[in-house]
Design an enzyme around this catalytic site. Structure first.
Site, PDB file in Angstrom:
ATOM      1  N   ARG A 116     -13.981  -7.634  -0.755  1.00 18.15           N
ATOM      2  CA  ARG A 116     -13.245  -7.632   0.687  1.00 18.15           C
ATOM      3  C   ARG A 116     -12.741  -6.042   0.576  1.00 18.15           C
ATOM      4  NH1 ARG A 116      -8.006  -5.779   1.887  1.00 18.15           N
ATOM      5  NH2 ARG A 116      -7.404  -6.262   4.152  1.00 18.15           N
ATOM      6  N   GLY A 145     -10.580  -3.276   2.682  1.00 20.26           N
ATOM      7  CA  GLY A 145      -9.503  -3.108   3.982  1.00 20.26           C
ATOM      8  C   GLY A 145      -9.444  -1.680   4.521  1.00 20.26           C
ATOM      9  N   THR A 185      -0.205   1.186   6.541  1.00 17.32           N
ATOM     10  CA  THR A 185      -0.143   0.033   5.695  1.00 17.32           C
ATOM     11  C   THR A 185       0.017  -1.345   6.497  1.00 17.32           C
ATOM     12  OG1 THR A 185       1.444  -1.053   3.958  1.00 17.32           O
ATOM     13  CG2 THR A 185       2.564   0.534   5.553  1.00 17.32           C
ATOM     14  N   GLY A 186      -0.536  -2.362   5.880  1.00 11.18           N
ATOM     15  CA  GLY A 186      -0.568  -3.626   6.440  1.00 11.18           C
ATOM     16  C   GLY A 186      -1.665  -4.485   6.362  1.00 11.18           C
ATOM     17  N   THR A 187      -2.116  -5.511   7.056  1.00 11.12           N
ATOM     18  CA  THR A 187      -3.054  -6.348   6.921  1.00 11.12           C
ATOM     19  C   THR A 187      -4.357  -5.667   7.684  1.00 11.12           C
ATOM     20  OG1 THR A 187      -1.506  -8.123   7.664  1.00 11.12           O
ATOM     21  CG2 THR A 187      -3.820  -8.658   7.354  1.00 11.12           C
ATOM     22  N   GLY A 188      -5.337  -5.042   6.544  1.00 13.21           N
ATOM     23  CA  GLY A 188      -6.068  -4.011   6.911  1.00 13.21           C
ATOM     24  C   GLY A 188      -7.165  -4.288   8.158  1.00 13.21           C
ATOM     25  N   THR A 192       0.897  -1.236   0.014  1.00 12.91           N
ATOM     26  CA  THR A 192      -0.021  -0.141  -0.195  1.00 12.91           C
ATOM     27  C   THR A 192       1.023   1.117   0.029  1.00 12.91           C
ATOM     28  OG1 THR A 192      -1.699  -1.130   1.214  1.00 12.91           O
ATOM     29  CG2 THR A 192      -1.788   1.270   1.512  1.00 12.91           C
TER      30      THR A 192
HETATM   31  N1  GLY Z   1      -3.720  -2.118   4.081  1.00 14.41           N
HETATM   32  C1  GLY Z   1      -4.161  -2.581   2.846  1.00 14.41           C
HETATM   33  C2  GLY Z   1      -5.496  -3.438   2.875  1.00 14.41           C
HETATM   34  O1  GLY Z   1      -5.486  -4.443   3.913  1.00 14.41           O
HETATM   35  O2  GLY Z   1      -6.227  -3.638   2.027  1.00 14.41           O
END
Ligand code: GLY
Length: 333
Positions: free
Chosen positions: A227, A229, A250-253, A199
């Site tokens: 999905r 984020g 930025t990361g696992t949304g 991201t």
């Molecule tokens: N951080 C971007 C996403 O998880 O979509």
């Protein structure tokens, strides 16, 4: 008589000298200003990047920084700096946003972006768009030209078309590298390649004292289509408030949404009186890290202090402040 003439000449000389020397003086800086950018966090280490790849990332990050800095140094707004800088990153295949967006599980690219004005707390975002070349431009138009904050899918594209934005065929977003990532993730039945978050995001403080933040992404490789984020969610992936700070994540949304990352940082500053650095560390290490999430955040506060915090081995990142010196970093050091 002669004495009077000499005195007059001396006074005139002093006047001319003082005018000339004031013309040559550098104006005092209006205030602190500058921007911070990220191009994603993840398992980025020296042994995984060739010298050429590293150079390409550094060059693109520097180009993006210089575009945003040029807006700010000329007295432009933090919003314009954020938007223009993100466009550079979206147009590059290196980052997971715009041209380089990753693929969803059904082989399509679904893009998200958002932008926020710290002065007015106005915000705009789009999610699940498939043909808008620069989603950050669409987000800005949602903020500027609609009474809404977030548009999704067809509605977002219809709105953007009405605003005259540039559209591209989905094939524009095809890159071999991202396609292979999808094949790999699907072979392992993973939602993303572990530790890869590309991201992009920018935060800026302008000479007028206004903060702004923006984020753009393709999401996660092999994400279930539909999905959404954190990147288009105001308060999660993006937040800006002149009273506190501007942040982009930025990361696992999912983890950044569950911890309301952006607002959590701002609220700690506003209600708890903590610094931007401490607030960002709390959220990334104590909240997101505790839940098992990975990624990072960039921020700038109303005084021009900046932060970059991540819990991954590396993060594409950089900043350029009122001294005009671009700083680019990739690895942990
Ligand atoms: N951080 C971007 C996403 O998880 O979509």
């Amino acid at each position: 008589m002669r004495n009077n003439k000499s005195l007059l000449l001396i006074i005139l000389g002093l006047i001319v000298y003082s005018i000339l020397s004031s013309c040559g003086k550098q104006p005092a800086p209006d205030t602190n200003f500058g921007l911070v950018i990220h191009g994603g966090a993840g398992t980025i280490s020296r042994d995984k990047l060739t010298a050429e790849q590293e150079q390409n990332y550094r060059a693109k990050l520097e180009q993006a920084l210089r575009i945003g800095y040029a807006v700010l140094v000329a007295g432009g707004t933090s919003l314009d700096a954020v938007e223009k800088t993100i466009v550079i990153l979206e147009d590059s295949p290196l980052f997971n946003a715009g041209k380089g967006a990753v693929f969803a599980s059904n082989g399509t690219n679904e893009l998200d972006a958002s932008i926020m004005d710290g002065n007015t707390l106005q915000a705009g975002a789009v999610s699940g768009v498939k043909q808008i070349k620069n989603p950050i431009k669409a987000a800005r138009l949602v903020m500027d030209n609609s009474p809404h904050v977030l548009f999704y899918g067809d509605g977002a594209e219809t709105f953007a078309r009405g605003q005259g934005l540039e559209f591209v065929d989905q094939s524009y977003f095809y890159t071999e590298r991202r396609w292979q990532s999808l094949q790999k993730a699907q072979a392992k039945d993973q939602q993303t390649e572990p530790g890869k978050h590309g991201t992009v995001g920018v935060v800026a403080l302008d000479k007028h004292g206004n903060l702004a933040a923006g984020t753009s992404t393709g999401g996660l490789t092999n994400k279930r289509f539909g999905r959404i984020g954190d990147s288009p969610i105001i308060g999660a992936g993006t937040y800006a408030d002149n009273r506190t700070c501007a942040v982009s994540a930025t990361g696992t949304g999912e983890y950044f949404m569950r911890t309301v990352c952006g607002y959590a940082i701002s609220a700690q500053m506003e209600f708890g009186g903590v610094s931007l650095q401490t607030a960002a560390e709390n959220v990334i290490h104590n909240e997101i890290g505790r839940l098992g999430g990975t990624g990072g955040v960039i921020g700038i506060d109303k005084g021009g202090n900046i932060t970059i915090v991540f819990n991954t081995p590396g993060m594409y990142r950089g900043y350029m402040l009122s001294d005009g010196q671009p700083v680019i970093k990739i690895f942990a050091d």
